[in-house]
Enzyme design. Structure first.
Site, short mmCIF file in Angstrom:
data_model
loop_
_atom_site.label_atom_id
_atom_site.label_comp_id
_atom_site.label_asym_id
_atom_site.label_seq_id
_atom_site.Cartn_x
_atom_site.Cartn_y
_atom_site.Cartn_z
N GLY A 11 77.49 -92.36 -32.82
CA GLY A 11 77.62 -92.57 -31.38
C GLY A 11 76.45 -93.38 -30.86
N GLY A 115 74.49 -87.20 -39.00
CA GLY A 115 75.34 -87.66 -40.10
C GLY A 115 74.77 -88.92 -40.74
N THR A 116 74.29 -89.81 -39.87
CA THR A 116 73.71 -91.07 -40.33
C THR A 116 72.51 -90.83 -41.25
OG1 THR A 116 74.42 -92.13 -38.29
CG2 THR A 116 72.64 -93.22 -39.51
N ASP A 138 71.56 -86.15 -28.13
CA ASP A 138 71.60 -84.69 -28.33
C ASP A 138 70.23 -84.10 -28.68
OD1 ASP A 138 74.32 -84.80 -27.91
OD2 ASP A 138 74.83 -84.92 -30.03
N MET A 180 77.05 -83.39 -22.16
CA MET A 180 77.37 -83.62 -23.58
C MET A 180 76.54 -82.73 -24.51
SD MET A 180 78.25 -87.57 -24.43
CE MET A 180 79.97 -88.05 -24.47
N HIS A 182 78.01 -80.83 -28.29
CA HIS A 182 78.95 -79.86 -28.86
C HIS A 182 78.25 -78.78 -29.65
CE1 HIS A 182 82.63 -82.44 -28.17
NE2 HIS A 182 82.97 -81.24 -27.79
N ARG A 286 75.66 -91.75 -22.11
CA ARG A 286 75.15 -92.56 -23.22
C ARG A 286 74.96 -94.02 -22.83
NH1 ARG A 286 78.83 -90.51 -27.98
NH2 ARG A 286 79.44 -92.69 -28.08
#
Ligand code: F6P
Length: 359
Positions: A11, A115-116, A138, A180, A182, A286
């Site tokens: 993202g 993740g990256t 985040d 934002m 999660h 964002r």
């Protein structure tokens, strides 16, 4: 000739271009513009897998300090699928290694979130020279006190709460601002405190709706005609939190609302009779220019990333620790989530002021 690849993955957020610029300018400055070639990999790991890249010119990195988004494009390439052969029989990891070699890169700079960083670590373990930078609104990356993008998003979410305050007061309504996040609640926590929210609900502290309703009622009884709740996308009831993961996922999927905020709004309205509205700023958080704090952070992190490349200190992420810019091994951070500690000083401070976490 020094050859460096750079990609942005996952993202987007504010500060990606400011970071790219900082790395590029530092390298051009050190080696001289003629002696460094920077390759922009298009759309994150996708570009590295499918060989989409372009040789950047020094002027490509000018005028982008304040620009939102990423000039390189980005995409989400889930880490768990990296070892899975794709529909065109492409072995993604082998292909990324091939393209790295084809480009004769000395190093690959990777900007991204959780993740990256896992994939960055994988590539480093596979023998590629990698330096990474911590990106995400985040702020949930292990190994750094702060990610770039976070403070800019806090500014936006806080501004939303500020604006909602005035209309909530005029109408005597309860308002939920869904922020934002999660998995973690850093953004909701900081924006909630900065915006003067009465209730803050984050994934790390499961809530009891009766406690939330009690807070709203107490405010009404004390003469306050409105209440503001800052609720993270991933806020969760105590009941759901107690369920095994699979059952919880199914229960969340069955909720008859677009998101948890609407359920909370419905329950508050039912119990208090007070008009309750939901505002979801979503991806707005964002977008746009990085705030000055992020511009400075990106500049410091980018300069450090260049220093690591110059000194061949590969396999590291640049990070902010105790207000110093440092490097941390990718192997130490990959796969770890930095959640809000329930006993953190900032939570305690909020509670001291009477802010409810719905416990
Ligand atoms: O990780 C950044 C983030 O903006 C989260 O806060 C949010 O939950 C998620 O990405 C949204 O993802 P997408 O952009 O894929 O809708």
């Amino acid at each position: 000739m020094k050859r460096v690849g750079i990609l942005t993955s996952g993202g987007d957020c504010q500060g990606l271009n400011a970071s790219i610029r900082a790395v590029a300018k530092s390298l051009y400055n050190y080696y001289g513009k003629e002696d460094v070639e920077i390759y922009g990999i298009i759309d994150g790991y996708r570009g590295l897998i499918y060989g989409e890249y372009r040789l950047m010119k020094p002027e490509n990195f000018s005028g982008i300090l304040t620009q939102g988004g990423t000039i390189l494009g980005t995409s989400r390439q889930p880490f768990k699928l990296m070892r899975v052969i794709d529909e065109n029989s492409v072995d993604k990891v082998a292909s990324m290694k091939d393209n790295y070699k084809k480009l004769k890169l000395d190093c690959l700079v990777i900007l991204g979130g959780n993740g990256t960083q896992k994939t960055a670590n994988l590539l480093s373990e596979e023998g590629l020279n990698v330096v990474s930078m911590p990106k995400t609104i985040d702020n949930d990356l292990w190994g750094t006190d702060m990610t770039f993008g976070f403070q800019s998003a806090v500014n936006i979410a806080t501004n939303v709460i500020d604006c909602i305050h005035t209309t909530a007061t005029s109408h005597g309504r309860v308002f939920i601002v869904e922020v934002m996040g999660h998995k973690v609640g850093w953004l909701t926590l900081y924006a909630g405190i900065a915006g003067g929210a009465d209730v803050i609900l984050i994934p790390e502290i499961p809530y009891d709706i009766n406690s939330v309703i009690k807070t709203v009622k107490q405010r009404t009884e004390s003469g306050k005609n409105f209440s503001i709740l800052a609720v993270a996308e991933g806020a969760i009831t105590k009941e759901f939190a107690a369920m095994p993961k699979k059952q919880r996922k199914a229960a969340v999927a069955e909720m008859p609302y677009p998101s948890i905020s609407y359920q909370i709004a419905h329950e508050i309205e039912q119990a208090t009779g007070q008009e309750t509205r939901v505002t979801v700023p979503g991806h707005f958080q964002r977008g746009g220019s990085p705030c000055p704090y992020d511009r400075v952070l990106c500049t410091r992190l980018g300069a450090k990333a260049a220093e690591l490349i110059i000194n061949k200190k590969y396999g590291n992420m640049v990070a902010l620790v105790n207000n110093e810019i440092v490097s941390v091994p990718l192997s130490e951070i990959a796969g770890k989530l930095k959640a809000v500690p329930k006993d953190s000083e900032v939570i305690k401070a909020a509670k001291t002021l009477g802010i409810s976490f719905g416990e």
